[in-house]
Design an enzyme around this catalytic site. Structure first.
Site, PDB file in Angstrom:
ATOM      1  N   VAL A  52      -3.696 -17.789  19.372  1.00  0.00           N
ATOM      2  CA  VAL A  52      -3.787 -16.467  19.991  1.00  0.00           C
ATOM      3  C   VAL A  52      -3.107 -16.476  21.363  1.00  0.00           C
ATOM      4  CG1 VAL A  52      -5.388 -14.704  20.875  1.00  0.00           C
ATOM      5  CG2 VAL A  52      -5.920 -15.915  18.750  1.00  0.00           C
ATOM      6  N   CYS A  53      -3.181 -17.604  22.067  1.00  0.00           N
ATOM      7  CA  CYS A  53      -2.692 -17.692  23.453  1.00  0.00           C
ATOM      8  C   CYS A  53      -1.233 -17.272  23.631  1.00  0.00           C
ATOM      9  CB  CYS A  53      -2.922 -19.087  24.014  1.00  0.00           C
ATOM     10  SG  CYS A  53      -4.677 -19.529  24.124  1.00  0.00           S
ATOM     11  N   PRO A  54      -0.287 -17.732  22.799  1.00  0.00           N
ATOM     12  CA  PRO A  54       1.097 -17.304  23.038  1.00  0.00           C
ATOM     13  C   PRO A  54       1.301 -15.811  22.819  1.00  0.00           C
ATOM     14  CG  PRO A  54       0.967 -18.584  21.006  1.00  0.00           C
ATOM     15  CD  PRO A  54      -0.365 -18.709  21.702  1.00  0.00           C
TER      16      PRO A  54
END
Length: 198
Positions: A52-54
């Site tokens: 999810v982070c990118p």
């Protein structure tokens, strides 16, 4: 250490960063931003090379220039090192347009200061914190690992916060955007907010 609360003064902190604009390493501190009378958004996330982070950092990157125009600097923060940030930003296609500094908090000191450090994992939860040019925490949002944020809403909140800094006797209602009506809290509008917004 007790986490900083909304409305409270944020103690000075320093972070090593990887700066995609220069391709090099550096340091940032809260004092630097306060000296320049800039707003600061700290954007904590769990870890580089995750899922999810990118998507979140890319979304934030798409709105970065708009935030800068408002006098805002953004620093993303995880408990990874600056070296991992460099490797991730260079290899993950979603991060091609990320131009804000990527802060390294491997000891978790700054993550603890804002109450997002997860002692069980050594990672930071998804936390967004808005600090005004006086060093006061005026916005705080914390999500669990599996729910990504929306940078459009951060931009909207920043517009409201910037407006209110120069109009402290007003308040911005839900979904407020520049040009829309604000509220002037007083006994005259108690129970009559509908009329005040007409």
């Amino acid at each position: 250490m007790e986490a900083v609360k909304v409305g409270g003064k944020v103690p000075n902190f320093e972070l090593e960063v990887y700066d995609p604009k220069t391709g090099g390493f550096g340091k940032v501190s809260l004092e630097d931003f306060m000296r320049e009378r800039r707003w600061l958004v700290l954007f904590f996330y769990p870890a580089d090379f995750t899922f999810v982070c990118p998507t979140e950092l890319a979304d934030l990157g798409e709105h970065y220039s708009e935030l800068v125009e408002m006098g805002v600097e953004v620093v993303s923060v995880s408990t990874d090192t600056k070296y991992v940030h460099l490797a991730w930003q260079r290899s993950e296609k979603l991060l091609e347009n990320v131009r804000y500094p990527m802060g390294a908090d491997p000891t978790g000191k700054v993550s603890r200061m804002f109450g997002v450090y997860d002692e069980d994992t050594g990672l930071a939860l998804r936390g967004t914190f808005i600090i005004n040019p006086d060093g006061i925490l005026v916005g705080s949002e914390i999500n669990y690992y599996n729910v990504g944020r929306n940078a459009e809403e951060l931009v909207r909140k920043m517009k409201a916060n910037v407006y209110l800094m120069s109009h402290p006797d007003e308040a911005c209602p839900a979904k407020w955007e520049p040009g829309k009506k604000t509220l002037r809290p007083s006994e005259d509008i108690v129970g009559r907010v509908h009329e005040a917004l007409d």
